[in-house]
Design a protein around this motif. Structure first.
Motif, short mmCIF file in Angstrom:
data_model
loop_
_atom_site.label_atom_id
_atom_site.label_comp_id
_atom_site.label_asym_id
_atom_site.label_seq_id
_atom_site.Cartn_x
_atom_site.Cartn_y
_atom_site.Cartn_z
N MET A 175 0.82 -1.20 0.00
CA MET A 175 0.00 0.00 0.00
C MET A 175 0.86 1.26 0.00
O MET A 175 0.54 2.25 -0.64
N ALA A 176 1.99 1.22 0.73
CA ALA A 176 2.84 2.41 0.86
C ALA A 176 3.66 2.66 -0.40
O ALA A 176 3.83 3.81 -0.83
N PHE A 177 4.22 1.59 -0.99
CA PHE A 177 5.19 1.78 -2.07
C PHE A 177 4.83 1.07 -3.37
O PHE A 177 5.49 1.27 -4.39
N GLY A 178 3.79 0.23 -3.33
CA GLY A 178 3.51 -0.65 -4.46
C GLY A 178 3.10 0.05 -5.74
O GLY A 178 3.26 -0.50 -6.83
N SER A 179 2.57 1.27 -5.62
CA SER A 179 2.08 1.97 -6.83
C SER A 179 3.16 2.82 -7.49
O SER A 179 2.91 3.41 -8.55
N TYR A 180 4.35 2.88 -6.90
CA TYR A 180 5.35 3.84 -7.37
C TYR A 180 5.87 3.54 -8.77
O TYR A 180 6.32 4.44 -9.47
N LEU A 181 5.82 2.29 -9.20
CA LEU A 181 6.33 1.92 -10.53
C LEU A 181 5.31 2.15 -11.64
O LEU A 181 5.66 2.09 -12.82
N LYS A 182 4.06 2.40 -11.27
CA LYS A 182 2.99 2.40 -12.28
C LYS A 182 3.19 3.46 -13.36
O LYS A 182 2.79 3.25 -14.51
N PRO A 190 12.31 -3.15 -9.30
CA PRO A 190 11.30 -2.53 -8.44
C PRO A 190 11.65 -1.14 -7.95
O PRO A 190 10.78 -0.43 -7.43
N ASN A 191 12.91 -0.73 -8.10
CA ASN A 191 13.32 0.57 -7.57
C ASN A 191 13.59 1.61 -8.65
O ASN A 191 14.18 2.65 -8.38
N ASP A 192 13.13 1.35 -9.86
CA ASP A 192 13.41 2.28 -10.97
C ASP A 192 12.70 3.62 -10.81
O ASP A 192 13.01 4.57 -11.54
N TRP A 193 11.80 3.74 -9.87
CA TRP A 193 11.11 5.00 -9.63
C TRP A 193 11.99 6.03 -8.92
O TRP A 193 11.66 7.22 -8.89
N ILE A 194 13.15 5.60 -8.38
CA ILE A 194 13.93 6.55 -7.58
C ILE A 194 14.65 7.59 -8.44
O ILE A 194 14.80 8.73 -8.04
N CYS A 195 15.12 7.20 -9.64
CA CYS A 195 15.73 8.18 -10.55
C CYS A 195 15.92 7.52 -11.91
O CYS A 195 15.67 6.32 -12.08
N TYR A 204 21.81 0.95 -5.70
CA TYR A 204 20.79 0.87 -4.65
C TYR A 204 20.31 -0.58 -4.51
O TYR A 204 20.20 -1.11 -3.40
N ASP A 205 20.02 -1.21 -5.65
CA ASP A 205 19.57 -2.61 -5.63
C ASP A 205 20.58 -3.51 -4.94
O ASP A 205 20.20 -4.47 -4.23
N ALA A 206 21.87 -3.26 -5.17
CA ALA A 206 22.93 -4.13 -4.66
C ALA A 206 23.32 -3.83 -3.22
O ALA A 206 24.04 -4.62 -2.61
N ASP A 207 22.86 -2.72 -2.68
CA ASP A 207 23.23 -2.31 -1.32
C ASP A 207 22.38 -3.06 -0.31
O ASP A 207 21.15 -2.91 -0.30
N PRO A 208 22.99 -3.87 0.57
CA PRO A 208 22.19 -4.64 1.53
C PRO A 208 21.45 -3.78 2.55
O PRO A 208 20.56 -4.28 3.24
N LEU A 209 21.81 -2.51 2.65
CA LEU A 209 21.16 -1.61 3.61
C LEU A 209 20.10 -0.74 2.95
O LEU A 209 19.54 0.15 3.61
N CYS A 210 19.80 -0.99 1.68
CA CYS A 210 18.81 -0.19 0.95
C CYS A 210 17.66 -1.07 0.46
O CYS A 210 17.85 -2.26 0.17
N GLY A 211 16.50 -0.45 0.36
CA GLY A 211 15.37 -1.12 -0.25
C GLY A 211 14.74 -2.21 0.59
O GLY A 211 13.94 -3.01 0.08
N ILE A 212 15.05 -2.27 1.87
CA ILE A 212 14.48 -3.29 2.76
C ILE A 212 13.03 -2.93 3.06
O ILE A 212 12.73 -1.76 3.33
N PRO A 213 12.11 -3.88 3.04
CA PRO A 213 10.72 -3.56 3.38
C PRO A 213 10.61 -2.96 4.78
O PRO A 213 11.33 -3.34 5.70
N GLY A 214 9.72 -2.00 4.92
CA GLY A 214 9.55 -1.32 6.19
C GLY A 214 8.80 -2.16 7.20
O GLY A 214 7.90 -2.93 6.86
N SER A 215 9.16 -2.01 8.46
CA SER A 215 8.44 -2.68 9.54
C SER A 215 7.11 -1.99 9.78
O SER A 215 6.91 -0.82 9.42
N SER A 216 6.21 -2.71 10.42
CA SER A 216 4.92 -2.11 10.74
C SER A 216 5.09 -0.97 11.74
O SER A 216 4.35 0.02 11.69
N GLY A 217 6.08 -1.10 12.62
CA GLY A 217 6.36 -0.02 13.56
C GLY A 217 6.78 1.25 12.85
O GLY A 217 6.33 2.35 13.19
#
Length: 309
Positions: A175-182, A190-195, A204-217
Protein backbone atom coordinates in the motif's frame (compact mmCIF):
# COMPACT_ATOMS: atom_id res chain seq x y z
CA UNK A 1 38.78 16.58 -1.52
CA UNK A 2 36.62 16.71 1.59
CA UNK A 3 37.96 15.61 4.93
CA UNK A 4 35.59 12.82 6.01
CA UNK A 5 35.06 11.89 9.63
CA UNK A 6 32.69 9.34 11.19
CA UNK A 7 31.45 9.70 14.75
CA UNK A 8 28.65 8.49 17.02
CA UNK A 9 26.38 9.82 19.74
CA UNK A 10 23.83 8.09 22.03
CA UNK A 11 20.33 7.99 20.56
CA UNK A 12 17.40 9.52 22.42
CA UNK A 13 16.02 5.97 22.75
CA UNK A 14 18.71 5.18 25.34
CA UNK A 15 19.92 2.01 23.56
CA UNK A 16 21.38 2.74 20.15
CA UNK A 17 24.47 4.59 19.04
CA UNK A 18 23.73 6.94 16.12
CA UNK A 19 26.32 6.83 13.34
CA UNK A 20 27.15 10.17 11.70
CA UNK A 21 29.34 11.22 8.82
CA UNK A 22 30.94 14.66 8.47
CA UNK A 23 32.43 16.13 5.30
CA UNK A 24 34.66 19.17 5.89
CA UNK A 25 36.01 21.57 3.25
CA UNK A 26 39.73 22.30 2.99
CA UNK A 27 38.96 26.00 3.48
CA UNK A 28 37.35 27.82 6.40
CA UNK A 29 33.67 26.72 6.47
CA UNK A 30 31.06 29.25 5.40
CA UNK A 31 28.07 27.19 6.49
CA UNK A 32 26.79 23.77 7.60
CA UNK A 33 24.28 21.65 5.66
CA UNK A 34 22.66 18.95 7.80
CA UNK A 35 21.23 16.24 5.56
CA UNK A 36 18.32 14.01 6.65
CA UNK A 37 18.03 10.85 4.56
CA UNK A 38 14.96 8.91 3.47
CA UNK A 39 13.52 5.53 4.37
CA UNK A 40 15.47 2.32 3.62
CA UNK A 41 18.73 4.10 2.80
CA UNK A 42 21.67 5.67 4.69
CA UNK A 43 23.77 8.82 4.80
CA UNK A 44 26.74 7.43 2.83
CA UNK A 45 24.57 7.61 -0.31
CA UNK A 46 24.86 11.41 -0.11
CA UNK A 47 28.63 11.39 -0.57
CA UNK A 48 28.74 12.95 -4.05
CA UNK A 49 26.45 15.83 -3.11
CA UNK A 50 28.35 16.32 0.16
CA UNK A 51 31.65 16.51 -1.76
CA UNK A 52 30.10 19.16 -4.01
CA UNK A 53 29.07 21.21 -0.99
CA UNK A 54 32.57 21.05 0.50
CA UNK A 55 34.06 22.27 -2.77
CA UNK A 56 32.06 25.45 -2.21
CA UNK A 57 33.06 25.91 1.41
CA UNK A 58 30.26 24.14 3.25
CA UNK A 59 30.44 21.47 5.92
CA UNK A 60 28.04 18.59 5.14
CA UNK A 61 26.85 16.27 7.88
CA UNK A 62 24.19 13.63 8.41
CA UNK A 63 23.34 10.59 10.46
CA UNK A 64 21.93 7.13 9.89
CA UNK A 65 18.50 7.20 11.54
CA UNK A 66 17.43 4.60 14.06
CA UNK A 67 16.92 1.36 12.13
CA UNK A 68 19.13 2.46 9.24
CA UNK A 69 22.71 2.09 8.07
CA UNK A 70 25.20 1.71 10.92
CA UNK A 71 22.82 2.83 13.69
CA UNK A 72 21.32 -0.63 14.33
CA UNK A 73 22.25 -3.04 17.11
CA UNK A 74 21.18 -6.12 15.13
CA UNK A 75 19.54 -6.85 11.76
CA UNK A 76 16.08 -7.23 13.29
CA UNK A 77 16.10 -3.45 13.89
CA UNK A 78 16.50 -2.55 10.21
CA UNK A 79 13.81 -0.14 8.97
CA UNK A 80 12.31 0.07 12.47
CA UNK A 81 12.60 3.03 14.83
CA UNK A 82 11.47 1.87 18.28
CA UNK A 83 8.62 0.22 20.15
CA UNK A 84 7.04 3.56 21.09
CA UNK A 85 7.30 7.18 19.98
CA UNK A 86 9.78 6.35 17.22
CA UNK A 87 9.14 9.43 15.09
CA UNK A 88 9.83 11.85 17.95
CA UNK A 89 12.99 9.94 18.89
CA UNK A 90 14.40 10.28 15.38
CA UNK A 91 13.58 14.01 15.37
CA UNK A 92 15.30 14.39 18.74
CA UNK A 93 18.38 12.64 17.34
CA UNK A 94 18.45 15.25 14.56
CA UNK A 95 18.22 17.90 17.27
CA UNK A 96 21.22 16.36 19.05
CA UNK A 97 23.23 16.41 15.83
CA UNK A 98 22.28 20.04 15.16
CA UNK A 99 23.32 21.08 18.65
CA UNK A 100 26.68 19.33 18.25
CA UNK A 101 27.27 21.10 14.94
CA UNK A 102 26.28 24.44 16.45
CA UNK A 103 28.99 24.01 19.08
CA UNK A 104 31.58 23.05 16.47
CA UNK A 105 30.56 25.74 13.96
CA UNK A 106 28.90 28.53 15.98
CA UNK A 107 29.28 31.53 13.71
CA UNK A 108 28.04 30.28 10.32
CA UNK A 109 24.55 29.64 8.88
CA UNK A 110 23.06 26.17 9.43
CA UNK A 111 20.91 24.64 6.68
CA UNK A 112 18.52 21.70 7.10
CA UNK A 113 18.05 19.49 4.02
CA UNK A 114 15.60 16.60 4.21
CA UNK A 115 14.88 14.11 1.44
CA UNK A 116 11.71 11.98 1.12
CA UNK A 117 10.94 10.61 4.61
CA UNK A 118 13.75 12.93 5.68
CA UNK A 119 11.69 15.84 4.34
CA UNK A 120 8.83 14.74 6.60
CA UNK A 121 11.26 14.64 9.53
CA UNK A 122 12.59 18.08 8.55
CA UNK A 123 9.06 19.48 8.40
CA UNK A 124 8.43 18.06 11.87
CA UNK A 125 11.70 19.55 13.09
CA UNK A 126 11.08 23.12 11.92
CA UNK A 127 7.76 23.10 13.77
CA UNK A 128 9.20 21.58 16.95
CA UNK A 129 12.40 23.66 16.95
CA UNK A 130 11.64 26.71 14.81
CA UNK A 131 14.72 28.74 15.75
CA UNK A 132 17.46 26.17 15.09
CA UNK A 133 18.09 26.45 11.35
CA UNK A 134 18.65 29.46 9.11
CA UNK A 135 17.40 27.78 5.90
CA UNK A 136 15.41 24.64 5.03
CA UNK A 137 15.45 22.57 1.83
CA UNK A 138 12.81 19.89 1.24
CA UNK A 139 13.57 17.31 -1.47
CA UNK A 140 11.05 14.81 -2.78
CA UNK A 141 8.36 15.67 -0.27
CA UNK A 142 4.63 15.02 -0.51
CA UNK A 143 1.47 14.93 1.57
CA UNK A 144 -1.26 12.33 1.50
CA UNK A 145 -4.69 13.48 2.72
CA UNK A 146 -4.93 13.19 6.50
CA UNK A 147 -7.77 10.67 6.27
CA UNK A 148 -5.48 8.31 4.31
CA UNK A 149 -2.59 8.82 6.73
CA UNK A 150 -4.84 8.07 9.70
CA UNK A 151 -6.23 4.98 7.97
CA UNK A 152 -2.69 3.77 7.23
CA UNK A 153 -1.74 4.30 10.86
CA UNK A 154 -4.73 2.27 12.01
CA UNK A 155 -3.78 -0.60 9.69
CA UNK A 156 -0.20 -0.51 10.97
CA UNK A 157 -1.45 -0.50 14.57
CA UNK A 158 -3.57 -3.59 13.85
CA UNK A 159 -0.57 -5.42 12.39
CA UNK A 160 1.58 -4.43 15.37
CA UNK A 161 -1.01 -5.85 17.78
CA UNK A 162 -1.14 -9.09 15.80
CA UNK A 163 2.50 -9.59 14.72
CA UNK A 164 4.69 -7.12 16.64
CA UNK A 165 6.21 -3.81 15.57
CA UNK A 166 9.16 -5.41 13.73
CA UNK A 167 6.94 -7.42 11.42
CA UNK A 168 7.29 -6.57 7.73
CA UNK A 169 3.78 -6.69 6.33
CA UNK A 170 3.61 -7.26 2.55
CA UNK A 171 0.17 -5.65 2.57
CA UNK A 172 1.36 -2.46 4.30
CA UNK A 173 4.47 -2.19 2.14
CA UNK A 174 2.40 -2.76 -0.97
CA UNK A 175 0.00 0.00 0.00
CA UNK A 176 2.84 2.41 0.86
CA UNK A 177 5.19 1.78 -2.07
CA UNK A 178 3.51 -0.65 -4.46
CA UNK A 179 2.08 1.97 -6.83
CA UNK A 180 5.35 3.84 -7.37
CA UNK A 181 6.33 1.92 -10.53
CA UNK A 182 2.99 2.40 -12.28
CA UNK A 183 3.99 5.62 -14.01
CA UNK A 184 7.49 4.46 -14.99
CA UNK A 185 7.91 3.28 -18.58
CA UNK A 186 9.62 -0.12 -19.03
CA UNK A 187 11.03 -0.50 -15.50
CA UNK A 188 13.82 -3.04 -15.14
CA UNK A 189 13.49 -3.51 -11.40
CA UNK A 190 11.30 -2.53 -8.44
CA UNK A 191 13.32 0.57 -7.57
CA UNK A 192 13.41 2.28 -10.97
CA UNK A 193 11.11 5.00 -9.63
CA UNK A 194 13.93 6.55 -7.58
CA UNK A 195 15.73 8.18 -10.55
CA UNK A 196 16.62 7.77 -14.24
CA UNK A 197 20.32 7.02 -13.69
CA UNK A 198 20.64 3.25 -14.06
CA UNK A 199 23.99 3.16 -12.25
CA UNK A 200 22.39 4.75 -9.18
CA UNK A 201 19.46 2.33 -9.26
CA UNK A 202 21.62 -0.77 -9.65
CA UNK A 203 23.90 0.40 -6.80
CA UNK A 204 20.79 0.87 -4.65
CA UNK A 205 19.57 -2.61 -5.63
CA UNK A 206 22.93 -4.13 -4.66
CA UNK A 207 23.23 -2.31 -1.32
CA UNK A 208 22.19 -4.64 1.53
CA UNK A 209 21.16 -1.61 3.61
CA UNK A 210 18.81 -0.19 0.95
CA UNK A 211 15.37 -1.12 -0.25
CA UNK A 212 14.48 -3.29 2.76
CA UNK A 213 10.72 -3.56 3.38
CA UNK A 214 9.55 -1.32 6.19
CA UNK A 215 8.44 -2.68 9.54
CA UNK A 216 4.92 -2.11 10.74
CA UNK A 217 6.36 -0.02 13.56
CA UNK A 218 8.08 2.30 11.10
CA UNK A 219 4.93 2.52 9.00
CA UNK A 220 2.97 3.53 12.11
CA UNK A 221 5.59 6.13 13.02
CA UNK A 222 5.81 7.57 9.51
CA UNK A 223 2.01 7.88 9.27
CA UNK A 224 2.09 9.61 12.67
CA UNK A 225 4.66 12.03 11.28
CA UNK A 226 2.57 12.70 8.16
CA UNK A 227 -0.50 13.38 10.29
CA UNK A 228 1.52 15.82 12.41
CA UNK A 229 3.01 17.81 9.52
CA UNK A 230 -0.28 17.89 7.63
CA UNK A 231 -2.03 19.78 10.41
CA UNK A 232 -2.27 23.55 10.45
CA UNK A 233 -1.47 23.85 14.16
CA UNK A 234 1.95 22.26 13.58
CA UNK A 235 2.73 24.38 10.53
CA UNK A 236 1.79 27.53 12.40
CA UNK A 237 4.70 26.89 14.78
CA UNK A 238 7.25 27.26 11.96
CA UNK A 239 9.29 30.48 12.05
CA UNK A 240 7.62 32.69 9.48
CA UNK A 241 10.84 34.23 8.11
CA UNK A 242 12.55 30.85 7.60
CA UNK A 243 13.37 30.57 3.87
CA UNK A 244 12.22 27.21 2.46
CA UNK A 245 13.16 25.65 -0.88
CA UNK A 246 11.15 22.75 -2.33
CA UNK A 247 12.89 20.62 -4.99
CA UNK A 248 11.20 17.69 -6.68
CA UNK A 249 10.91 15.69 -9.87
CA UNK A 250 7.93 16.01 -12.17
CA UNK A 251 7.86 12.19 -12.36
CA UNK A 252 8.16 11.60 -8.61
CA UNK A 253 5.36 9.33 -7.32
CA UNK A 254 5.99 10.43 -3.70
CA UNK A 255 4.98 13.97 -4.69
CA UNK A 256 2.04 12.72 -6.80
CA UNK A 257 3.88 13.31 -10.05
CA UNK A 258 4.74 16.93 -9.31
CA UNK A 259 1.26 17.91 -8.11
CA UNK A 260 1.57 17.70 -4.32
CA UNK A 261 4.77 19.72 -3.88
CA UNK A 262 3.23 23.06 -4.99
CA UNK A 263 0.23 22.17 -2.80
CA UNK A 264 2.45 21.69 0.27
CA UNK A 265 4.25 24.94 -0.55
CA UNK A 266 0.82 26.59 -0.66
CA UNK A 267 0.07 25.18 2.79
CA UNK A 268 3.29 26.79 4.03
CA UNK A 269 2.34 30.15 2.53
CA UNK A 270 -1.18 29.88 3.96
CA UNK A 271 0.21 29.85 7.52
CA UNK A 272 2.35 32.91 6.83
CA UNK A 273 5.68 31.54 5.62
CA UNK A 274 7.26 34.52 3.86
CA UNK A 275 9.95 32.99 1.61
CA UNK A 276 8.89 29.79 -0.15
CA UNK A 277 10.45 28.68 -3.44
CA UNK A 278 9.42 25.66 -5.55
CA UNK A 279 11.57 24.06 -8.24
CA UNK A 280 10.10 21.11 -10.20
CA UNK A 281 12.45 19.34 -12.64
CA UNK A 282 10.79 18.02 -15.85
CA UNK A 283 11.18 14.27 -16.30
CA UNK A 284 13.05 13.78 -13.02
CA UNK A 285 11.95 11.11 -10.58
CA UNK A 286 12.22 10.89 -6.80
CA UNK A 287 15.90 11.39 -5.98
CA UNK A 288 16.62 14.67 -7.73
CA UNK A 289 20.04 14.86 -6.00
CA UNK A 290 20.97 11.63 -7.84
CA UNK A 291 19.20 12.32 -11.14
CA UNK A 292 20.73 12.51 -14.61
CA UNK A 293 20.52 16.30 -14.30
CA UNK A 294 21.92 16.30 -10.75
CA UNK A 295 24.53 18.95 -11.54
CA UNK A 296 21.70 21.35 -12.44
CA UNK A 297 19.92 20.49 -9.19
CA UNK A 298 23.11 20.87 -7.11
CA UNK A 299 23.85 24.24 -8.73
CA UNK A 300 20.30 25.45 -8.06
CA UNK A 301 20.51 24.40 -4.39
CA UNK A 302 23.91 26.06 -3.99
CA UNK A 303 22.77 29.30 -5.62
CA UNK A 304 19.65 29.42 -3.44
CA UNK A 305 21.72 28.92 -0.29
CA UNK A 306 24.29 31.53 -1.36
CA UNK A 307 21.52 34.02 -2.16
CA UNK A 308 20.04 33.63 1.31
CA UNK A 309 23.23 33.78 3.34
Amino acid sequence: MAKIKDFHFPSSNGRNSIHCRLWEPETEPIGVVQMVHGVAEHIARYNDFAEFLTQHGFVAVGDDHLGHGQSVNDPSELIWFDETDGWSKVVRDEKTLHDKMKVEYPNVPHVLLGHSMGSFLARTYIGDYPDDFDLCILSGTGQQPLIICRAGRMMAARDIRKNGSKHRSPQLNGMAFGSYLKGIENPIGPNDWICRDEAVIRAYDADPLCGIPGSSGLMYDMMTGLVTIGQKNHMQKMRKNLPVLFIAGEADPVGNWGKDVPRVAGMFRAVGMQDVTVKIYPGARHEVLNELNRQEVWDDVLQWIQKHI
